[in-house]
Design a protein around this motif. Structure first.
Motif, PDB file in Angstrom:
ATOM      1  N   GLU A 194      -1.315  -0.049  -3.646  1.00 19.60           N
ATOM      2  CA  GLU A 194      -1.477  -1.264  -2.837  1.00 19.60           C
ATOM      3  C   GLU A 194      -2.485  -2.229  -3.431  1.00 19.60           C
ATOM      4  O   GLU A 194      -2.290  -3.457  -3.403  1.00 19.60           O
ATOM      5  CB  GLU A 194      -1.898  -0.886  -1.415  1.00 19.60           C
ATOM      6  CG  GLU A 194      -2.062  -2.091  -0.497  1.00 19.60           C
ATOM      7  CD  GLU A 194      -2.465  -1.700   0.918  1.00 19.60           C
ATOM      8  OE1 GLU A 194      -2.715  -2.609   1.748  1.00 19.60           O
ATOM      9  OE2 GLU A 194      -2.526  -0.481   1.206  1.00 19.60           O
ATOM     10  N   HIS A 195      -3.584  -1.700  -3.978  1.00 20.19           N
ATOM     11  CA  HIS A 195      -4.703  -2.556  -4.384  1.00 20.19           C
ATOM     12  C   HIS A 195      -4.964  -2.579  -5.888  1.00 20.19           C
ATOM     13  O   HIS A 195      -5.879  -3.267  -6.333  1.00 20.19           O
ATOM     14  CB  HIS A 195      -5.976  -2.104  -3.667  1.00 20.19           C
ATOM     15  CG  HIS A 195      -5.885  -2.151  -2.177  1.00 20.19           C
ATOM     16  ND1 HIS A 195      -5.954  -3.329  -1.459  1.00 20.19           N
ATOM     17  CD2 HIS A 195      -5.706  -1.157  -1.260  1.00 20.19           C
ATOM     18  CE1 HIS A 195      -5.841  -3.063  -0.164  1.00 20.19           C
ATOM     19  NE2 HIS A 195      -5.685  -1.758  -0.013  1.00 20.19           N
ATOM     20  N   SER A 208      -8.937  -0.040  -8.101  1.00 20.55           N
ATOM     21  CA  SER A 208      -9.512   0.055  -6.754  1.00 20.55           C
ATOM     22  C   SER A 208     -10.192   1.398  -6.504  1.00 20.55           C
ATOM     23  O   SER A 208     -10.825   1.597  -5.466  1.00 20.55           O
ATOM     24  CB  SER A 208      -8.432  -0.184  -5.691  1.00 20.55           C
ATOM     25  OG  SER A 208      -7.397   0.779  -5.809  1.00 20.55           O
ATOM     26  N   LYS A 239     -13.196  -4.968  -3.676  1.00 22.28           N
ATOM     27  CA  LYS A 239     -12.516  -4.634  -4.931  1.00 22.28           C
ATOM     28  C   LYS A 239     -12.270  -3.132  -5.049  1.00 22.28           C
ATOM     29  O   LYS A 239     -11.264  -2.705  -5.614  1.00 22.28           O
ATOM     30  CB  LYS A 239     -13.355  -5.113  -6.120  1.00 22.28           C
ATOM     31  CG  LYS A 239     -13.498  -6.626  -6.228  1.00 22.28           C
ATOM     32  CD  LYS A 239     -14.363  -7.000  -7.424  1.00 22.28           C
ATOM     33  CE  LYS A 239     -14.533  -8.512  -7.526  1.00 22.28           C
ATOM     34  NZ  LYS A 239     -15.421  -8.881  -8.663  1.00 22.28           N
ATOM     35  N   LYS A 269     -11.616   0.382  -3.132  1.00 27.92           N
ATOM     36  CA  LYS A 269     -11.098   0.849  -1.851  1.00 27.92           C
ATOM     37  C   LYS A 269     -11.219   2.363  -1.673  1.00 27.92           C
ATOM     38  O   LYS A 269     -11.035   2.875  -0.564  1.00 27.92           O
ATOM     39  CB  LYS A 269      -9.623   0.447  -1.712  1.00 27.92           C
ATOM     40  CG  LYS A 269      -9.397  -1.060  -1.646  1.00 27.92           C
ATOM     41  CD  LYS A 269      -9.992  -1.673  -0.385  1.00 27.92           C
ATOM     42  CE  LYS A 269      -9.637  -3.149  -0.269  1.00 27.92           C
ATOM     43  NZ  LYS A 269     -10.219  -3.756   0.968  1.00 27.92           N
TER      44      LYS A 269
END
Length: 721
Positions: free
Chosen positions: A129-130, A134, A424, A426
């Motif tokens: 997702e990130h 992340s 930034k 996660k």
């Protein structure tokens, strides 16, 4: 027989034949039958970077005693209080024994399969997702070299994030960066033996009597040497000194530049060495002309005659040694302060010779090994991320695509934490480190831990202040339960051996890493045929071969038999050739800047922090040892009598230290002239009285090491609890 008599008798018995260890005598000096060792296992201490050789007594599968190894060249049979009691941590009640996963707000026991499957799934979903970056990983300087190397491959080539750093950034990053600035590479140039051969020794911000006590024995072996200690506080080491320079906080750069000024002015420099082996001398000499003794005296608070005397002593030394630890490194100017120290060694030719060295005394037991194996500020073997040839060489050795190797280092430790606050980062994975106590500016760290989606804490102890924030806890084996190597401050690689089995379901960090790699589908690619840390070591030998930190010639059997061996030999740069583009060391101009948070009318003290000999870092281990905890159970604050009188405070009053960020309450006040007026000192070990509630979140722009040593505070009388 009295305890003293027994100690004297034991001192004359060969360790291999001795059956008893005095660390476990009862209060009357009687030895319990349960403490009579059946066998003794050679190993290396798992606390500080001195790297002492040990013998651990084992009976019925339990560690029952500890002694120094008289055949080990580092400590020659001596141990500090932490080493003498180190075996107690193996059976301490605070050990982590089973994986724990947070469900419905509570950490509950789960199987290893569920724990690691959840970890890989959660981190994979977050990265999907990130983005791959992340994930941020923070590991320790207490991992085995083999484990650190294995982890680096897992993080950067398995999880594909470059955001991998160590808690060594909190203590050694400035030494690494300073060496690179001056010499082109990391690596302490000298050896412990230089302390015995130098005729002038300068220790800057290095209280080795508390922090590295076994090294103090080296200072006592030559009574004719001159010991100079530069420290704002009258430490135990300062009390040993021939000359103590009670410098103002952050005055070290001015002093060092001032010494250089005098050396050049009086011709106490090695012109041949400068001409043949350095660059930048003319610019450097011009720069330090402003650091006159009069100016330096104003900045440092030292008398002009003191500055002149110390400069002449060093300039006339046959072999001058300058050592430092956290008093230099813990600063927003730590890296360049190291470079300034290197300048002194270079202009006098005090490098690459017996007794002559600018020498960083490292923090943790394997901070050096973790620096060499890389994946943080450099690639393994001191290779550079931005060097295409280095990346291609590694890719060929690993049989992987060169494009999978990062071309730049990832975020450093403080940037990972700040990245968690900004969004930034996660997911966070902490390995054998306790940042809730050790990281500066706790409120920022707490915000980071609460901002991310997933926190993994892998540790040998549970609970810890950091595990309170964890979504997943992985129980790990610790020193005494696994096999590999550590590398100490003098580049000596020593063997570490298992003594007992890990408790409960705890696994070695190495086995945890391989299991995760299996679940990521990269085990066979990254670790072909690996089943043990010896496999990792043998690959590391190939990776380091021909590099400055070359392990290829050292087998585990050799390390075991010889009490460790030094890569690079006794000392580096004996030929005057440095790993820079032109083979020369760099003389650098280092300006002296005031620390960022100066005292004022509201916050009128400068806070200094440091260690005490009985405890280690955040006390995750030493708090579990009754003997050590009984010696020093609580934190305290030191204050000068002048300030105590002004504030109408008495010895043992309970006080509160307040900064712009937070406060530490109910500290015992110790009134002592050990600290100067306007300064206070407290140890940083105690979670219950966490100094990092008040310390400043400022970092060296080069090394990213925190400025633990100077911040502005006020002191108040505590209200009753």
């Amino acid at each position: 027989m009295s305890l003293l008599t027994k100690l004297r008798k034991l001192a004359g018995i060969d360790t291999a034949q001795a059956k008893y260890a005095y660390a476990d005598d009862d209060r009357y000096g009687h030895i319990s039958a349960s403490r009579v060792a059946d066998t003794w296992v050679k190993t290396t201490c798992g606390y500080c970077s001195v790297g002492c050789g040990m013998l651990i007594g084992v009976k019925d599968g339990k560690a029952v005693a500890a002694r120094g190894n008289p055949e080990h060249p580092v400590n020659r049979g001596k141990l500090c209080p932490k080493g003498l009691s180190e075996h107690h941590i193996l059976a301490s009640p605070g050990r982590a024994k089973q994986p724990m996963l947070r469900k419905e707000g509570k950490l509950v026991p789960v199987s290893w399969d569920e724990a690691l499957s959840t970890m890989v799934e959660r981190i994979g979903a977050i990265q999907a997702e990130h983005g791959l970056s992340s994930l941020g990983v923070i590991r320790t300087g207490q991992l085995l070299t083999e484990e650190c190397y294995t982890l680096g491959k897992l993080v950067q080539l398995g999880f594909r994030t470059a955001n991998n750093d160590g808690n060594t950034t909190l203590c050694m990053a400035s030494a690494v960066s300073g060496y690179k600035l001056s010499f082109g590479s990391d690596g302490p140039p000298g050896s412990y033996a230089d302390l015995e051969h130098a005729d002038v020794i300068i220790l800057v911000g290095a209280n080795i009597a508390d922090n590295h006590p076994i090294l103090c024995n080296r200072l006592e072996r030559d009574k004719t040497r001159t010991l100079i200690v530069v420290d704002p506080r009258v430490t135990k080491t300062a009390m040993m000194a021939d000359i103590h320079l009670a410098i103002k906080p952050r005055g070290d750069i001015a002093l060092i530049n001032g010494i250089a000024h005098i050396l050049i002015r009086d011709g106490l420099i090695d012109h041949n060495y400068i001409q043949q082996h350095t660059t930048g001398f003319e610019e450097f000499a011009s720069f330090v002309t402003d650091f006159t003794p009069e100016h330096v005296s104003t900045v440092t608070g030292l008398r002009i005659e003191q500055i002149e005397k110390v400069a002449r002593l060093y300039g006339n030394a046959k072999a001058g040694f300058i050592g430092w630890t956290m008093g230099v490194n813990h600063s927003t100017q730590g890296a360049v302060t190291v470079a300034a120290i290197n300048n002194l060694a270079l202009i006098t030719g005090n490098i690459g010779r017996v007794g002559a060295s600018p020498f960083s005394i490292t923090g943790q037991c394997n901070a050096m090994g973790t620096r060499e194996t890389g994946f943080t500020s450099s690639l393994p073997g001191y290779r550079k991320y931005d060097n295409a040839a280095d990346r291609e060489e590694l890719a060929a050795l690993w049989n992987i695509d060169v494009d999978t190797i990062p071309q730049a280092r990832g975020m450093a430790y403080p940037d990972i934490i700040e990245g968690a606050v900004s969004g930034k980062i996660k997911a966070l994975w902490f390995i054998a480190t306790n940042p809730v106590v050790s990281f500066p500016n706790f409120l920022l760290l707490e915000q980071a831990l609460r901002s991310v989606k997933f926190v993994v804490v892998q540790d040998g102890f549970f609970p810890t202040p950091t595990s309170d924030y964890a979504d997943l806890v992985l129980p790990a084996a610790i020193w005494g339960e696994k096999e590999g190597t550590y590398t100490n401050s003098e580049r000596r690689i020593s063997k570490v051996n298992p003594i007992v089995a890990p408790p409960g379901e705890a696994r070695s960090d190495f086995d945890i890493f391989l299991d995760i790699a299996e679940r990521l589908g990269v085990r066979n690619k990254l670790y072909p045929g690996w089943t043990s840390t010896h496999d990792a070591y043998r690959e590391w030998q190939r990776i380091s071969a021909g590099r400055m930190c070359d392990y290829s010639q050292f087998t585990w059997a050799d390390l075991e038999a010889k009490g460790g061996m030094q890569w690079g030999g006794d000392r580096l740069y004996q030929d005057g050739i440095f790993p820079t583009e032109d083979g020369r060391a760099k003389l650098l101009k280092v300006p002296c800047e005031p620390f960022s948070e100066q005292p004022n009318a509201e916050y009128d003290f400068i806070l200094n922090t440091g260690r005490t000999v009985e405890h280690w870092h955040t006390r995750t281990k030493t708090a579990q040892v009754e003997m050590l905890n009984r010696m020093v159970p609580n934190a305290w604050l030191e204050m000068n009598p002048v300030d105590a009188t002004r504030l109408k405070l008495s010895p043992h009053d309970r006080v509160t230290v307040v900064s712009r960020r937070s406060k530490v309450t109910h500290l015992e006040l110790r009134i002592t002239a050990i600290v100067a007026p306007g300064q206070v000192f407290m140890p940083f070990h105690f979670a219950e009285s966490n100094s990092n509630l008040v310390t400043l979140g400022a970092f060296d722009p080069i090394s990213r090491e925190p400025n633990f040593k100077q911040c502005a505070v006020r002191v108040e009388r505590s209200t009753a609890k």
